[in-house]
Design a protein around this motif. Sequence first.
Motif, PDB file in Angstrom:
ATOM      1  N   ASP A  97       0.831  -1.206   0.000  1.00 34.09           N
ATOM      2  CA  ASP A  97       0.000   0.000   0.000  1.00 34.09           C
ATOM      3  C   ASP A  97       0.862   1.252   0.000  1.00 34.09           C
ATOM      4  N   MET A  98       1.936   1.219   0.794  1.00 34.25           N
ATOM      5  CA  MET A  98       2.815   2.380   0.844  1.00 34.25           C
ATOM      6  C   MET A  98       3.522   2.591  -0.491  1.00 34.25           C
ATOM      7  N   LEU A  99       3.914   1.511  -1.135  1.00 35.97           N
ATOM      8  CA  LEU A  99       4.563   1.636  -2.437  1.00 35.97           C
ATOM      9  C   LEU A  99       3.611   2.234  -3.467  1.00 35.97           C
ATOM     10  N   ARG A 100       2.332   1.825  -3.416  1.00 42.21           N
ATOM     11  CA  ARG A 100       1.360   2.424  -4.331  1.00 42.21           C
ATOM     12  C   ARG A 100       1.213   3.914  -4.061  1.00 42.21           C
ATOM     13  N   PHE A 101       1.213   4.279  -2.777  1.00 43.77           N
ATOM     14  CA  PHE A 101       1.124   5.682  -2.399  1.00 43.77           C
ATOM     15  C   PHE A 101       2.320   6.471  -2.938  1.00 43.77           C
ATOM     16  N   VAL A 102       3.520   5.902  -2.771  1.00 47.54           N
ATOM     17  CA  VAL A 102       4.731   6.576  -3.238  1.00 47.54           C
ATOM     18  C   VAL A 102       4.715   6.715  -4.757  1.00 47.54           C
ATOM     19  N   ARG A 103       4.381   5.632  -5.451  1.00 45.69           N
ATOM     20  CA  ARG A 103       4.393   5.670  -6.916  1.00 45.69           C
ATOM     21  C   ARG A 103       3.353   6.666  -7.446  1.00 45.69           C
ATOM     22  N   SER A 104       2.191   6.718  -6.812  1.00 46.35           N
ATOM     23  CA  SER A 104       1.175   7.666  -7.283  1.00 46.35           C
ATOM     24  C   SER A 104       1.619   9.108  -7.030  1.00 46.35           C
ATOM     25  N   SER A 105       2.350   9.324  -5.938  1.00 49.42           N
ATOM     26  CA  SER A 105       2.872  10.669  -5.654  1.00 49.42           C
ATOM     27  C   SER A 105       3.914  11.077  -6.698  1.00 49.42           C
ATOM     28  N   ILE A 106       4.780  10.131  -7.082  1.00 50.80           N
ATOM     29  CA  ILE A 106       5.790  10.419  -8.101  1.00 50.80           C
ATOM     30  C   ILE A 106       5.125  10.695  -9.451  1.00 50.80           C
ATOM     31  N   ALA A 107       4.072   9.933  -9.768  1.00 48.14           N
ATOM     32  CA  ALA A 107       3.354  10.151 -11.026  1.00 48.14           C
ATOM     33  C   ALA A 107       2.701  11.532 -11.036  1.00 48.14           C
ATOM     34  N   ASP A 108       2.194  11.959  -9.877  1.00 48.92           N
ATOM     35  CA  ASP A 108       1.585  13.279  -9.774  1.00 48.92           C
ATOM     36  C   ASP A 108       2.641  14.371  -9.893  1.00 48.92           C
ATOM     37  N   LEU A 109       3.812  14.138  -9.296  1.00 49.05           N
ATOM     38  CA  LEU A 109       4.919  15.096  -9.415  1.00 49.05           C
ATOM     39  C   LEU A 109       5.338  15.238 -10.869  1.00 49.05           C
ATOM     40  N   ARG A 110       5.368  14.129 -11.609  1.00 46.36           N
ATOM     41  CA  ARG A 110       5.731  14.213 -13.028  1.00 46.36           C
ATOM     42  C   ARG A 110       4.679  14.996 -13.808  1.00 46.36           C
ATOM     43  N   ALA A 111       3.401  14.848 -13.439  1.00 46.85           N
ATOM     44  CA  ALA A 111       2.362  15.637 -14.094  1.00 46.85           C
ATOM     45  C   ALA A 111       2.605  17.130 -13.866  1.00 46.85           C
ATOM     46  N   ALA A 112       3.002  17.499 -12.635  1.00 51.46           N
ATOM     47  CA  ALA A 112       3.322  18.897 -12.342  1.00 51.46           C
ATOM     48  C   ALA A 112       4.564  19.344 -13.110  1.00 51.46           C
ATOM     49  N   TYR A 113       5.528  18.437 -13.256  1.00 54.58           N
ATOM     50  CA  TYR A 113       6.756  18.712 -14.021  1.00 54.58           C
ATOM     51  C   TYR A 113       6.405  19.102 -15.458  1.00 54.58           C
ATOM     52  N   GLY A 114       5.347  18.474 -15.991  1.00 50.71           N
ATOM     53  CA  GLY A 114       4.906  18.811 -17.342  1.00 50.71           C
ATOM     54  C   GLY A 114       4.110  20.093 -17.399  1.00 50.71           C
ATOM     55  N   ARG A 115       3.334  20.395 -16.342  1.00 52.39           N
ATOM     56  CA  ARG A 115       2.516  21.613 -16.330  1.00 52.39           C
ATOM     57  C   ARG A 115       3.358  22.864 -16.166  1.00 52.39           C
ATOM     58  N   TYR A 116       4.510  22.735 -15.508  1.00 47.29           N
ATOM     59  CA  TYR A 116       5.345  23.904 -15.212  1.00 47.29           C
ATOM     60  C   TYR A 116       6.739  23.717 -15.808  1.00 47.29           C
ATOM     61  N   PRO A 117       6.847  23.692 -17.123  1.00 41.76           N
ATOM     62  CA  PRO A 117       8.165  23.493 -17.739  1.00 41.76           C
ATOM     63  C   PRO A 117       9.120  24.627 -17.367  1.00 41.76           C
ATOM     64  N   GLY A 118      10.307  24.247 -16.959  1.00 39.44           N
ATOM     65  CA  GLY A 118      11.313  25.251 -16.615  1.00 39.44           C
ATOM     66  C   GLY A 118      11.232  25.761 -15.186  1.00 39.44           C
ATOM     67  N   ASP A 119      10.283  25.257 -14.397  1.00 39.84           N
ATOM     68  CA  ASP A 119      10.195  25.715 -13.014  1.00 39.84           C
ATOM     69  C   ASP A 119      11.414  25.217 -12.231  1.00 39.84           C
ATOM     70  N   ARG A 120      12.191  26.135 -11.706  1.00 39.18           N
ATOM     71  CA  ARG A 120      13.456  25.770 -11.057  1.00 39.18           C
ATOM     72  C   ARG A 120      13.236  24.974  -9.773  1.00 39.18           C
ATOM     73  N   SER A 121      12.162  25.262  -9.073  1.00 36.56           N
ATOM     74  CA  SER A 121      11.909  24.573  -7.816  1.00 36.56           C
ATOM     75  C   SER A 121      11.645  23.091  -8.040  1.00 36.56           C
ATOM     76  N   ILE A 122      10.761  22.776  -8.995  1.00 34.83           N
ATOM     77  CA  ILE A 122      10.461  21.372  -9.282  1.00 34.83           C
ATOM     78  C   ILE A 122      11.674  20.691  -9.895  1.00 34.83           C
ATOM     79  N   GLU A 123      12.315  21.356 -10.845  1.00 32.48           N
ATOM     80  CA  GLU A 123      13.499  20.759 -11.466  1.00 32.48           C
ATOM     81  C   GLU A 123      14.593  20.505 -10.439  1.00 32.48           C
ATOM     82  N   GLY A 124      14.744  21.429  -9.479  1.00 33.08           N
ATOM     83  CA  GLY A 124      15.764  21.253  -8.458  1.00 33.08           C
ATOM     84  C   GLY A 124      15.490  20.051  -7.571  1.00 33.08           C
ATOM     85  N   LEU A 125      14.217  19.847  -7.216  1.00 35.79           N
ATOM     86  CA  LEU A 125      13.867  18.691  -6.393  1.00 35.79           C
ATOM     87  C   LEU A 125      14.130  17.387  -7.139  1.00 35.79           C
TER      88      LEU A 125
END
Length: 288
Positions: free
Chosen positions: A178-206
């Motif tokens: 269950d925790m792994l599913r939670f982690v993977r879904s969080s990473i997938a959501d972070l990647r969606a944000a990575y696409g919505r905010y191209p060039g954002d230094r904060s997300i790219e830095g993380l």
Amino acid sequence: MGGVDAGAGLRRDELAAFLRSRRARLRPLDVGLPDGIRRRTPGLRRQEVAQLAGMSIDYYIRLEQRRGPHPSRQVLMALARALMLNRDERAYLFQIAGESAPATTGPSREVAPGVRHLIDAMTETPAYVVDAKYDVLAWNRLAVHFVGDLATVPTTDRNMIRWMFRRPDSDRHWDDPDMLRFVRSSIADLRAAYGRYPGDRSIEGLVTELLGTSPRFARFWADHEVEVRRRIMKRVPHPEFGPLEFECQMLHVADADQRIIVYVPEPGSPTQAVFRRLVDRVGQSPGA
């Protein structure tokens, strides 16, 4: 020209009406001003908007009276902040002023007063607010038992994704499906944000930081899963009360691209009983 400045695209009539309507919907307390003055009409006064926007009262009055110069982009941004416009309203303000709307450069970190009131009202339910990068922006009293007392944590280190991947590989956390599913879904959501905010230094830095420090994160990131987070079941081992089970609901704040994360136990369950017992133990004020 029907209130439109030729060649400039400035719609003076609509701009004046829009400013008046946005001013009328706000209360002084919404913007941090005292509410002790008796008012003939609802909303902020013109001088209060001018004060919040950092401009002269005369200049603002002329805008509402369909007079004065074409407002600059800096003036429009100041008005958008003063009137607490959401993303769509800000874009509309720029359009009727004959300007192109500013690009959204990164996740919003401004938590609306209504969102803060909402999570504080959830007295028996842990709840906190994160931005699209998963920085925790606000939390209620009960959430302290699950995310810690973030008032003592630097704002630059209040990131859920970073916390996840600080756990050593030997942690039993990584053996929980269950925790792994939670982690993977969080990473997938972070990647969606990575696409919505191209060039954002904060997300790219993380992302760059975690790619260099966590092989596990690098493997998950390489899967290129993209998904906006939704509800998921969580089981959390509590050091005092044992395993807790609840539904982790994700409530999306569309205009700010934020999420309210709420831990919802089944009514009448042992977890709900534990949450109610924890309520009496929390003495700190809500965060952020």
